[in-house]
Structure formats: C-alpha cells, structure tokens
Design a protein around this motif. Structure first.
Motif, PDB file in Angstrom:
ATOM      1  N   GLU A 175      22.355  -0.881 -32.988  1.00 50.63           N
ATOM      2  CA  GLU A 175      21.040  -0.921 -33.565  1.00 50.63           C
ATOM      3  C   GLU A 175      20.482   0.031 -34.621  1.00 50.63           C
ATOM      4  OE1 GLU A 175      22.068  -1.308 -30.317  1.00 50.63           O
ATOM      5  OE2 GLU A 175      21.733  -3.519 -30.063  1.00 50.63           O
ATOM      6  N   ALA A 176      20.794   1.228 -34.290  1.00 52.02           N
ATOM      7  CA  ALA A 176      20.362   2.324 -35.013  1.00 52.02           C
ATOM      8  C   ALA A 176      21.224   2.200 -36.445  1.00 52.02           C
ATOM      9  CB  ALA A 176      20.885   3.736 -34.519  1.00 52.02           C
ATOM     10  N   ALA A 177      22.505   1.520 -36.369  1.00 57.29           N
ATOM     11  CA  ALA A 177      23.215   1.500 -37.473  1.00 57.29           C
ATOM     12  C   ALA A 177      22.700   0.156 -38.493  1.00 57.29           C
ATOM     13  CB  ALA A 177      24.756   1.052 -37.268  1.00 57.29           C
ATOM     14  N   ARG A 178      22.337  -0.652 -37.760  1.00 59.04           N
ATOM     15  CA  ARG A 178      21.463  -2.131 -38.606  1.00 59.04           C
ATOM     16  C   ARG A 178      20.418  -1.487 -39.170  1.00 59.04           C
ATOM     17  NH1 ARG A 178      23.975  -6.650 -37.332  1.00 59.04           N
ATOM     18  NH2 ARG A 178      25.458  -6.877 -35.610  1.00 59.04           N
ATOM     19  N   ALA A 179      19.655  -0.836 -38.574  1.00 57.34           N
ATOM     20  CA  ALA A 179      18.425  -0.173 -39.113  1.00 57.34           C
ATOM     21  C   ALA A 179      18.448   0.632 -40.068  1.00 57.34           C
ATOM     22  CB  ALA A 179      17.558   0.663 -38.032  1.00 57.34           C
ATOM     23  N   ALA A 180      19.510   1.505 -40.078  1.00 53.67           N
ATOM     24  CA  ALA A 180      19.810   2.314 -41.226  1.00 53.67           C
ATOM     25  C   ALA A 180      20.550   1.653 -42.594  1.00 53.67           C
ATOM     26  CB  ALA A 180      20.563   3.462 -40.871  1.00 53.67           C
ATOM     27  N   ASN A 181      20.959   0.219 -42.317  1.00 56.38           N
ATOM     28  CA  ASN A 181      21.606  -0.364 -43.342  1.00 56.38           C
ATOM     29  C   ASN A 181      21.130  -1.633 -43.779  1.00 56.38           C
ATOM     30  OD1 ASN A 181      24.093   1.456 -43.781  1.00 56.38           O
ATOM     31  ND2 ASN A 181      23.940   1.515 -41.677  1.00 56.38           N
ATOM     32  N   ASN A 182      19.730  -1.842 -43.654  1.00 57.33           N
ATOM     33  CA  ASN A 182      19.142  -3.191 -43.932  1.00 57.33           C
ATOM     34  C   ASN A 182      19.555  -4.343 -43.230  1.00 57.33           C
ATOM     35  OD1 ASN A 182      17.461  -1.804 -45.880  1.00 57.33           O
ATOM     36  ND2 ASN A 182      19.057  -1.780 -47.452  1.00 57.33           N
ATOM     37  N   GLY A 183      19.952  -3.975 -42.103  1.00 61.03           N
ATOM     38  CA  GLY A 183      20.266  -5.003 -40.988  1.00 61.03           C
ATOM     39  C   GLY A 183      21.607  -5.305 -40.917  1.00 61.03           C
ATOM     40  N   ALA A 184      22.701  -4.794 -41.742  1.00 58.57           N
ATOM     41  CA  ALA A 184      23.932  -5.051 -41.733  1.00 58.57           C
ATOM     42  C   ALA A 184      24.815  -3.902 -41.052  1.00 58.57           C
ATOM     43  CB  ALA A 184      24.484  -4.673 -43.188  1.00 58.57           C
ATOM     44  N   LEU A 185      25.779  -4.355 -40.152  1.00 66.25           N
ATOM     45  CA  LEU A 185      26.387  -3.316 -39.460  1.00 66.25           C
ATOM     46  C   LEU A 185      27.594  -2.936 -39.781  1.00 66.25           C
ATOM     47  CD1 LEU A 185      26.616  -1.993 -36.618  1.00 66.25           C
ATOM     48  CD2 LEU A 185      27.785  -4.140 -35.832  1.00 66.25           C
ATOM     49  N   PRO A 186      27.710  -1.411 -40.317  1.00 60.76           N
ATOM     50  CA  PRO A 186      29.174  -1.251 -40.895  1.00 60.76           C
ATOM     51  C   PRO A 186      30.183  -1.356 -39.856  1.00 60.76           C
ATOM     52  CG  PRO A 186      27.123   0.319 -41.569  1.00 60.76           C
ATOM     53  CD  PRO A 186      26.990  -0.532 -40.424  1.00 60.76           C
ATOM     54  N   PRO A 187      31.267  -1.886 -40.080  1.00 63.32           N
ATOM     55  CA  PRO A 187      32.480  -2.126 -39.338  1.00 63.32           C
ATOM     56  C   PRO A 187      32.952  -0.977 -38.974  1.00 63.32           C
ATOM     57  CG  PRO A 187      33.168  -2.733 -41.307  1.00 63.32           C
ATOM     58  CD  PRO A 187      31.645  -2.482 -41.320  1.00 63.32           C
ATOM     59  N   ASP A 188      33.574  -0.555 -37.574  1.00 64.38           N
ATOM     60  CA  ASP A 188      34.293   0.567 -37.183  1.00 64.38           C
ATOM     61  C   ASP A 188      35.724   0.240 -37.971  1.00 64.38           C
ATOM     62  OD1 ASP A 188      35.039   2.889 -35.348  1.00 64.38           O
ATOM     63  OD2 ASP A 188      36.672   1.394 -35.018  1.00 64.38           O
ATOM     64  N   LEU A 189      36.171   1.387 -38.595  1.00 69.25           N
ATOM     65  CA  LEU A 189      37.364   1.167 -39.405  1.00 69.25           C
ATOM     66  C   LEU A 189      38.672   1.596 -38.650  1.00 69.25           C
ATOM     67  CD1 LEU A 189      35.993   3.189 -42.521  1.00 69.25           C
ATOM     68  CD2 LEU A 189      36.331   0.758 -41.981  1.00 69.25           C
ATOM     69  N   SER A 190      38.673   1.858 -37.289  1.00 63.68           N
ATOM     70  CA  SER A 190      39.900   2.229 -36.665  1.00 63.68           C
ATOM     71  C   SER A 190      40.845   1.010 -36.668  1.00 63.68           C
ATOM     72  CB  SER A 190      39.503   2.301 -34.924  1.00 63.68           C
ATOM     73  OG  SER A 190      38.406   3.440 -34.962  1.00 63.68           O
ATOM     74  N   LEU A 191      40.659  -0.152 -36.659  1.00 61.17           N
ATOM     75  CA  LEU A 191      41.644  -0.999 -36.524  1.00 61.17           C
ATOM     76  C   LEU A 191      41.302  -2.175 -37.853  1.00 61.17           C
ATOM     77  CD1 LEU A 191      41.949  -2.020 -32.881  1.00 61.17           C
ATOM     78  CD2 LEU A 191      43.680  -0.684 -34.266  1.00 61.17           C
ATOM     79  N   SER A 220      32.634   8.561 -43.808  1.00 55.39           N
ATOM     80  CA  SER A 220      32.050   8.696 -42.396  1.00 55.39           C
ATOM     81  C   SER A 220      30.525   8.727 -42.125  1.00 55.39           C
ATOM     82  CB  SER A 220      32.597  10.071 -41.802  1.00 55.39           C
ATOM     83  OG  SER A 220      31.958  10.963 -42.629  1.00 55.39           O
ATOM     84  N   THR A 221      29.894   8.813 -43.446  1.00 50.14           N
ATOM     85  CA  THR A 221      28.412   8.717 -43.177  1.00 50.14           C
ATOM     86  C   THR A 221      27.793   7.223 -42.910  1.00 50.14           C
ATOM     87  OG1 THR A 221      28.222   7.999 -45.609  1.00 50.14           O
ATOM     88  CG2 THR A 221      27.929  10.242 -45.243  1.00 50.14           C
ATOM     89  N   VAL A 271      35.437   5.715 -36.760  1.00 49.34           N
ATOM     90  CA  VAL A 271      36.645   5.704 -36.437  1.00 49.34           C
ATOM     91  C   VAL A 271      37.063   5.819 -34.848  1.00 49.34           C
ATOM     92  CG1 VAL A 271      38.142   5.586 -38.624  1.00 49.34           C
ATOM     93  CG2 VAL A 271      37.416   7.812 -37.449  1.00 49.34           C
ATOM     94  N   ASN A 272      35.993   5.452 -34.081  1.00 48.65           N
ATOM     95  CA  ASN A 272      35.897   5.784 -32.488  1.00 48.65           C
ATOM     96  C   ASN A 272      37.138   5.430 -31.868  1.00 48.65           C
ATOM     97  OD1 ASN A 272      36.066   3.061 -31.933  1.00 48.65           O
ATOM     98  ND2 ASN A 272      33.688   2.760 -32.239  1.00 48.65           N
ATOM     99  N   ARG A 273      38.353   4.870 -32.334  1.00 51.20           N
ATOM    100  CA  ARG A 273      39.801   4.813 -31.512  1.00 51.20           C
ATOM    101  C   ARG A 273      40.574   5.758 -31.894  1.00 51.20           C
ATOM    102  NH1 ARG A 273      40.639  -0.206 -28.881  1.00 51.20           N
ATOM    103  NH2 ARG A 273      38.767  -1.632 -29.240  1.00 51.20           N
ATOM    104  N   LEU A 274      40.025   6.763 -32.732  1.00 50.57           N
ATOM    105  CA  LEU A 274      40.953   7.981 -33.212  1.00 50.57           C
ATOM    106  C   LEU A 274      40.506   9.239 -32.357  1.00 50.57           C
ATOM    107  CD1 LEU A 274      43.532   8.292 -35.124  1.00 50.57           C
ATOM    108  CD2 LEU A 274      41.800   8.985 -36.946  1.00 50.57           C
ATOM    109  N   ALA A 275      41.210   9.880 -31.925  1.00 47.42           N
ATOM    110  CA  ALA A 275      40.818  11.223 -31.099  1.00 47.42           C
ATOM    111  C   ALA A 275      41.223  12.298 -32.111  1.00 47.42           C
ATOM    112  CB  ALA A 275      41.625  11.269 -29.792  1.00 47.42           C
TER     113      ALA A 275
END
Length: 267
Positions: free
Chosen positions: A125-141, A63-64, A68-72
C-alpha cells in the motif's frame, strides 16, 4: 555489444523496420532483442565484475523503488565478488526490526549477513501511494518472471524514446512510452542516464553499460546457484561417463567367453 544491437534496443520499431529486420510482434509492443549473453554457454559462468557493477546500479538507482527481498546479504559473500567485511558493513547500515525481547517488545538492531535485503517500502500500500497507484515489482525473480529474461531487462532499460510516442499512441499523464513494455505505456520514468553512477573500476557508466550490468546482476539474483549448478553438472556427467566406460569394459570381458563359446551336440 555491437553498436547495431544497442541502437535496435534503444530505438523502438522504426529502426528495426528500417534495417529490414523481421520481428514477431503483437499489437502493442515489440519483442526484446536476443543478445546471446556470455553466461548462457553450457560451461560459462557469470561475469563477476559485471555482477558487482550491476549491484551498484541496483543499490544507487533501482533500490529507491524496487526490492530484492529474496536475496540475503550472505548470498553476496557466498558468490565471492564481495568480501565478508564489505557485506557486513553494508548489512550494518540497515536497521532491522527484530524481537520480541525479554519484555515482549520489538526492537531495532543492525543488519546481519543472514538478513534479507530490505525493500524501500513497508508494504504494498505504501509502495502504491508513493508511485501514483503503480506497484513496483520485486526484482528478485524478475528475469525468470518475464519472457526474454535478461534480454527483456536490457531492451526495456534502453527502450525509452525520450517522451516521443508514435502517431496514434495516446499516453495518460504520468506514463512513458516504451515499445518493449506490454501496452507501450509504462509508469516508470527512464531510470538510467549517462554517468548516473561512478564505477570504481573505471568502466564508463553509459546507459547501455549500466543496463547490461544490472541485467546480469538480476540474472544472478534469480539464480545464485547458476555457476555451482553447471560445475556440479559437469562433474556428474564426467563421473557417469567414466562409470559407463567401466561398466562397458567389465561387461565385455565378463561375458565375452559366454557369448563367444560354441556349443556342439554329438549324437
């Protein structure tokens, strides 16, 4: 899972070829190993203990970077592996932006069961900035979005070769070699290490065990209705089978006199 399967999953192409196993692969990665998960059976359900352990691995490790934004939160209660009090306590630890209030301003409040689980970043944009341009995918699906599903997740998490890349494979700075990832070079460092979490039930937290648990959790997150769907399907099949028997019995005895009668013509 057998030691042979785990060794293949953690090894890359060399152990597979050495074992004489024939695999289909393209030019840049090898396919995940089919592990025949227990919940893949026609009437098999998820292992609730494994789902709970997998959520712990996600929460403490994944989660860092991943959401999992589709999970409530309510989905955890509905599944039954967590009590309502436990999930309410987890939700209240999160500050959720809500509003506007009577004065037209947004405000923060403790999370509720109806809220969706927040991600680690405010936006892409914040996710890319924190990961050297890579976007960590959402894991919901992610289990449905990747060929191989749970097999792919397990193989990927066990597939890091500890910084070793085969001859001829040049890795750019910040990338790691993983033969199960398309292209072989992945921006995510090895996320798991032995004893990275402490399971309350005493299960040894090895890399393969944590990879298995988080793969089961993500399979459940992609399809929380899995168990209920199978039970509903079984009930429908049973009901339709009984209805078919009744219909057949009724047809046979309703129309038997007409089908068996003999018509004679006398002139």
């Amino acid at each position: 899972m057998s030691r042979f399967v785990v060794n293949i999953a953690r090894g890359a192409a060399a152990p597979v070829l050495a074992a004489g196993v024939s695999v289909l692969c393209n030019e840049d990665h090898i396919p995940s190993v089919e592990l025949h998960w227990a919940h893949h059976g026609m009437l098999s359900a998820y292992d609730a203990k494994s789902v709970r352990r997998g959520f712990q691995v996600y929460k403490e490790v994944c989660s860092t970077c991943h959401s999992v934004n589709r999970l409530a939160f309510r989905n955890l209660v509905e599944y039954g592996a967590w009590s309502e009090a436990e999930v309410k306590a987890m939700a209240e630890e999160v500050d959720v932006v809500d509003g506007p209030n009577d004065e037209g301003e947004m405000f923060e409040r403790p999370g509720k069961l109806s809220d969706y689980m927040p991600g680690p970043y405010a936006n892409d944009e914040a996710a890319r900035a924190a990961n050297n341009g890579a976007l960590p995918p959402d894991l919901s699906l992610i289990v449905k979005a990747r060929h191989g599903g749970s097999d792919y997740i397990f193989s990927l998490l066990n597939g890091y070769s500890e910084g070793f890349a085969p001859a001829g494979k040049v890795l750019l700075p910040g990338l790691y070699y993983n033969p199960y990832f398309a292209g072989g070079a992945i921006g995510m460092p090895p996320p798991l290490m032995d004893e990275a979490v402490e399971y309350p039930d005493g299960t040894p937290a090895t890399i393969s065990q944590m990879a298995k648990d988080v793969a089961v959790f993500l399979a459940w997150a992609a399809e929380p209705e899995h168990d209920e769907r199978k039970k509903a399907g079984f009930r429908w099949i049973l009901a339709l089978s009984i209805a078919a028997l009744v219909a057949g019995f009724t047809k046979r005895f309703k129309w038997a006199p007409l089908k068996a009668r003999k018509i004679s013509y006398h002139f």
